[in-house]
Design a protein around this motif. Structure first.
Motif, short mmCIF file in Angstrom:
data_model
loop_
_atom_site.label_atom_id
_atom_site.label_comp_id
_atom_site.label_asym_id
_atom_site.label_seq_id
_atom_site.Cartn_x
_atom_site.Cartn_y
_atom_site.Cartn_z
N ALA A 15 0.82 -1.21 0.00
CA ALA A 15 0.00 0.00 0.00
C ALA A 15 0.86 1.26 0.00
O ALA A 15 0.59 2.21 -0.74
N MET A 16 1.90 1.30 0.80
CA MET A 16 2.72 2.50 0.89
C MET A 16 3.67 2.63 -0.31
O MET A 16 3.78 3.69 -0.91
N ARG A 18 3.49 1.43 -3.33
CA ARG A 18 2.77 1.71 -4.58
C ARG A 18 2.43 3.20 -4.68
O ARG A 18 2.60 3.81 -5.72
N GLU A 19 1.96 3.79 -3.58
CA GLU A 19 1.62 5.21 -3.60
C GLU A 19 2.85 6.10 -3.72
O GLU A 19 2.82 7.14 -4.37
N ILE A 20 3.94 5.69 -3.09
CA ILE A 20 5.20 6.44 -3.24
C ILE A 20 5.62 6.45 -4.70
O ILE A 20 5.97 7.49 -5.26
N ARG A 22 3.76 6.05 -7.35
CA ARG A 22 2.81 6.88 -8.13
C ARG A 22 3.10 8.36 -7.95
O ARG A 22 3.06 9.14 -8.90
N ASN A 23 3.38 8.77 -6.72
CA ASN A 23 3.70 10.18 -6.47
C ASN A 23 4.98 10.59 -7.18
O ASN A 23 5.07 11.71 -7.71
N GLU A 43 0.73 -2.78 -12.82
CA GLU A 43 -0.06 -1.55 -12.68
C GLU A 43 0.81 -0.32 -12.91
O GLU A 43 0.43 0.61 -13.62
N LEU A 44 1.99 -0.32 -12.28
CA LEU A 44 2.86 0.86 -12.37
C LEU A 44 3.55 0.98 -13.72
O LEU A 44 3.82 2.09 -14.17
N GLU A 47 1.45 2.94 -15.78
CA GLU A 47 1.47 4.35 -15.40
C GLU A 47 2.80 5.04 -15.74
O GLU A 47 2.98 6.21 -15.44
#
Length: 60
Positions: A15-16, A18-20, A22-23, A43-44, A47
């Motif tokens: 969870a952490m 993946r968001e890092i 993305r940011n 997924e990434l 992106e």
């Protein structure tokens, strides 16, 4: 090297992580990712991230 993207690697895409990642992508970093399971990596990649085949490769 003006205009070159800063390269960063993210290992562990829970969870952490993946968001890092993305940011960092949103901030226009060149992001390489690795995770034991392929789903978050895929997924990434969609992106804009690059996949590493191993943690060692992520940081080479």
């Amino acid at each position: 090297m003006e205009g070159a993207k800063t390269q960063v690697s993210v290992i562990g895409l829970g969870a952490m992580g993946r968001e890092i990642a993305r940011n960092l992508l949103a901030a226009d970093y060149d992001v390489t990712v690795w995770n034991r399971s392929p789903e978050p990596v895929n997924e990434l990649i969609e992106e804009g991230a690059t996949a590493a085949q191993s943690p060692e490769q992520a940081f080479s």
